[in-house]
Design an enzyme around this catalytic site. Structure first.
Site, PDB file in Angstrom:
ATOM      1  N   HIS A 137      38.541  39.922  45.372  1.00 19.66           N
ATOM      2  CA  HIS A 137      38.531  40.146  43.932  1.00 19.66           C
ATOM      3  C   HIS A 137      37.203  39.719  43.320  1.00 19.66           C
ATOM      4  CE1 HIS A 137      39.766  40.196  39.736  1.00 19.66           C
ATOM      5  NE2 HIS A 137      39.473  38.917  39.634  1.00 19.66           N
ATOM      6  N   ARG A 172      27.007  42.807  38.637  1.00 21.08           N
ATOM      7  CA  ARG A 172      25.718  42.295  39.102  1.00 21.08           C
ATOM      8  C   ARG A 172      25.206  42.977  40.368  1.00 21.08           C
ATOM      9  NH1 ARG A 172      28.807  37.961  37.713  1.00 21.08           N
ATOM     10  NH2 ARG A 172      29.423  37.591  39.878  1.00 21.08           N
ATOM     11  N   GLU A 204      46.768  40.915  36.054  1.00 20.99           N
ATOM     12  CA  GLU A 204      46.212  40.330  37.268  1.00 20.99           C
ATOM     13  C   GLU A 204      47.367  39.870  38.136  1.00 20.99           C
ATOM     14  OE1 GLU A 204      41.733  38.839  36.091  1.00 20.99           O
ATOM     15  OE2 GLU A 204      43.295  37.334  36.397  1.00 20.99           O
ATOM     16  N   GLU A 257      48.982  37.668  40.670  1.00 18.35           N
ATOM     17  CA  GLU A 257      48.743  36.320  41.172  1.00 18.35           C
ATOM     18  C   GLU A 257      50.049  35.669  41.615  1.00 18.35           C
ATOM     19  OE1 GLU A 257      46.247  33.720  38.960  1.00 18.35           O
ATOM     20  OE2 GLU A 257      45.220  35.331  37.879  1.00 18.35           O
ATOM     21  N   ASP A 310      48.715  37.264  35.087  1.00 20.98           N
ATOM     22  CA  ASP A 310      47.756  36.646  34.174  1.00 20.98           C
ATOM     23  C   ASP A 310      47.124  37.758  33.337  1.00 20.98           C
ATOM     24  OD1 ASP A 310      45.952  34.875  32.971  1.00 20.98           O
ATOM     25  OD2 ASP A 310      44.472  35.184  34.554  1.00 20.98           O
ATOM     26  N   TYR A 355      32.711  35.226  27.331  1.00 15.49           N
ATOM     27  CA  TYR A 355      32.749  34.325  28.493  1.00 15.49           C
ATOM     28  C   TYR A 355      31.421  33.617  28.788  1.00 15.49           C
ATOM     29  CZ  TYR A 355      30.356  37.244  32.008  1.00 15.49           C
ATOM     30  OH  TYR A 355      29.443  37.945  32.750  1.00 15.49           O
ATOM     31  N   LYS A 397      42.131  35.214  28.018  1.00 11.04           N
ATOM     32  CA  LYS A 397      43.169  34.830  28.969  1.00 11.04           C
ATOM     33  C   LYS A 397      44.297  34.040  28.301  1.00 11.04           C
ATOM     34  CE  LYS A 397      41.050  36.037  32.916  1.00 11.04           C
ATOM     35  NZ  LYS A 397      41.649  36.764  34.044  1.00 11.04           N
ATOM     36  N   THR A 404      43.466  36.416  41.100  1.00 15.11           N
ATOM     37  CA  THR A 404      43.896  37.768  41.409  1.00 15.11           C
ATOM     38  C   THR A 404      43.869  38.023  42.917  1.00 15.11           C
ATOM     39  OG1 THR A 404      42.997  38.515  39.300  1.00 15.11           O
ATOM     40  CG2 THR A 404      43.474  40.201  40.937  1.00 15.11           C
TER      41      THR A 404
END
Length: 424
Positions: free
Chosen positions: A134, A143, A200, A202, A234, A245, A254, A351
Site C-alpha cells: 500500500h 512521488r 481503507e 484494515e 478507515d 497533511y 481521517k 491498509t
C-alpha cells in the site's frame, strides 16, 4: 486442531463463520433491552451476562459482565481469557453436561433478533501504515517509484493518532464530510463536501492489557497484551488529506469515522493460523525484531453495493499476511516513548493491499488516483465512493476443516449536509 463439534447444530455448518473453534465476543441487545455481553456460536449468541447473573458462569468474585463492554473481562488478563474460552468450549461442546446444556440453551439468542453495539470502550486509537504494498502504491502515485517509500519506512512502523470518538459499529451510516479542498490549479482552498471519499481495508487490533507509563514493552510482551481483532474500515477523505497533511500528517481527512465489525475474534482463536512477516529488506533494530510468526493467514474482501443495485460487486480480495509490520510490532513501537497503552485501546493495521491490482485495499489504489475507474456490475464504474454506495468488508481464516469468521463490516455513505452548520 480440527473442527470442534458443538451441540449447537448451526455451529457445525460447513464454512460457517462461528464454529466452536472461533467463539468471538460482542455486545448486543434485543427489543430495546439493556446491552449484554455475548459470544457468537453458529447463528446464535450465547448471553454470558445472563449466565453470570444466574451464577452458572463465574469469572471472579465480582461481576464482570454487568457493564456493556468487554473491558472489565479484558483487564483480568491472558490466563483468565484462556480459562474462560476453555470453559465456553466445554459448555458448548458435544461432551457438555446436561446442566451446561440446559443453562446455555436458555441463554441462546438468534443473531437475527439482535442489535449489535461497540464491544469495547476505547479512549485511544492510532492508525498504522504497516503494509509495504500500500505504501509503495500511494508513494508511486505522488512521488514516483524511485521515491515511493519514505526513508524511515523499512526501519519503523509509521502511524498517526486518530479519534477514538469516531469509532462506530458496522451498519452505521456515514455522512460525507465537508472540508478544505484545493486542486493543483486553484489559487486558494474552498470549503466544500469531499469529492474523493474512500475506504481503507484494515484490521483493528483490540488491546486487552495496559502498559506502564514511561516504560516500553517488547514485541513478545505486546503479543500477549493483544486481546483480539476486528475488521476496520478507515474511511478517508483523499482530497481533504492532500491539502492538509503537510507537514504533520492526516487530521480531518481521517476523522470522519472508523467502522468496525461487531465481533472480536480473539488471538486464541487465530493462534493455529500464524504466519511470518516477510523477509526484511533492511534489518530492524533489536527492539522491533519478532521472536516468531506474528501475522495471520486471514482472507479479506471488499464489496461495493450501489444504491438500487440487486447485488454487491467484489472489488478487491487481499490477505492480512501481506503486512510488512505485525500488530505486536506496532504496539511495541507505540510504547517506545513511554506512552501508556490502556485496556480497550485500538490500533489500525494500515491498509491491507496485495501485489496485484485486484488485491489493492482502497479505491485510491484500485482506480490509481481516479485515472483507471473500477468496473461495477451493471455497467457502471467507480473512482471513489458516491452517495448512497454501501461498502461491505468480510474476512475469515481457514483452519483444519473450519473457518474463523469475522462477520461483516458495513457502512452506507450518505450525501453531505447541504449546510453543515444549519443547527448552529
Amino acid at each position: 486442531m480440527p473442527l470442534l463439534k458443538s451441540w449447537v447444530e448451526s455451529a457445525n455448518a460447513p464454512n460457517g463463520q462461528f464454529p466452536l473453534n472461533n467463539l468471538p465476543y460482542g455486545v448486543f441487545s434485543t427489543s430495546g433491552d439493556a446491552r449484554r455481553c455475548g459470544v457468537a456460536i453458529g447463528d446464535q449468541i450465547l448471553d454470558v451476562t445472563a449466565l453470570e447473573q444466574d451464577a452458572h458462569l463465574s469469572i471472579s468474585d465480582d461481576p464482570v459482565f454487568v457493564a456493556s463492554s468487554w473491558n472489565a473481562f479484558m483487564a483480568l488478563g491472558p490466563e483468565v481469557w484462556r480459562s474462560f474460552r476453555a470453559r465456553l468450549q466445554a459448555m458448548l461442546g458435544t461432551e457438555a453436561s446436561q446442566a451446561d446444556r440446559e443453562a446455555c440453551s436458555g441463554a441462546l439468542v438468534p443473531q437475527a433478533d439482535a442489535t449489535m453495539h461497540l464491544p469495547v470502550e476505547t479512549r485511544g486509537y492510532a492508525d498504522f501504515y504497516g503494509c509495504r504494498n500500500h505504501a509503495f502504491n500511494v508513494g508511486t502515485m505522488f512521488r514516483g517509484p524511485d521515491n515511493a517509500l519514505p526513508p524511515n519506512y523499512l526501519h519503523l512502523p509509521i502511524a498517526y493518532s486518530g479519534r477514538a470518538s469516531s469509532i462506530v459499529i458496522s451498519g452505521t451510516e456515514i455522512r460525507r464530510p465537508w472540508g478544505q479542498l484545493k486542486a493543483p490549479e486553484e489559487d486558494a482552498p474552498r470549503f466544500a463536501p469531499c469529492e474523493r471519499f474512500d475506504f481503507e481495508l484494515e484490521l483493528g487490533v483490540i488491546v486487552g492489557q495496559p502498559s506502564e507509563f514511561g516504560r516500553p514493552v517488547s514485541v513478545a510482551k505486546a503479543d500477549e497484551m493483544i486481546f483480539g481483532y476486528v475488521l476496520l474500515n478507515d474511511w478517508s477523505a483523499r482530497d481533504i488529506q492532500t491539502w492538509e497533511y503537510q507537514p504533520l500528517g492526516p487530521f480531518q481527512a481521517k476523522a470522519t469515522a472508523n467502522t468496525i465489525s461487531p465481533w472480536i475474534v480473539t488471538g486464541l482463536a487465530l493462534e493455529p493460523l500464524r504466519v511470518s512477516t516477510p523477509e526484511r529488506e533492511k534489518p530492524l533494530l533489536p527492539h522491533l525484531q519478532e521472536p516468531g510468526p506474528m501475522l495471520y493467514d486471514i482472507d479479506l474482501e471488499v464489496l461495493l453495493l450501489p444504491d438500487g443495485a440487486d447485488h454487491p460487486t467484489t472489488i478487491t480480495q487481499s490477505n492480512y499476511s501481506e503486512m510488512y509490520y505485525s500488530a505486536p510490532q506496532n504496539l511495541a513501537h507505540h510504547t517506545t516513548s513511554g506512552c501508556p497503552i490502556e485496556v480497550g485501546d485500538m490500533l489500525g493495521s494500515g491498509t491491507i493491499s496485495g501485489t496485484t491490482r485486484k488485491s489493492r485495499g482502497s479505491l485510491l489504489e484500485l482506480s490509481w488516483g481516479g485515472t483507471e475507474p473500477v468496473e461495477i456490475d451493471g455497467g457502471i464504474t467507480r473512482s471513489f465512493i458516491e452517495d448512497n454506495d454501501t461498502i461491505i468488508m468480510r474476512g475469515s481464516a481457514r483452519g483444519d476443516g473450519y473457518l474463523v469468521g469475522f462477520g461483516q463490516c458495513t457502512g452506507k455513505v450518505l450525501a453531505a449536509y447541504a449546510d453543515p452548520y444549519s443547527r448552529d
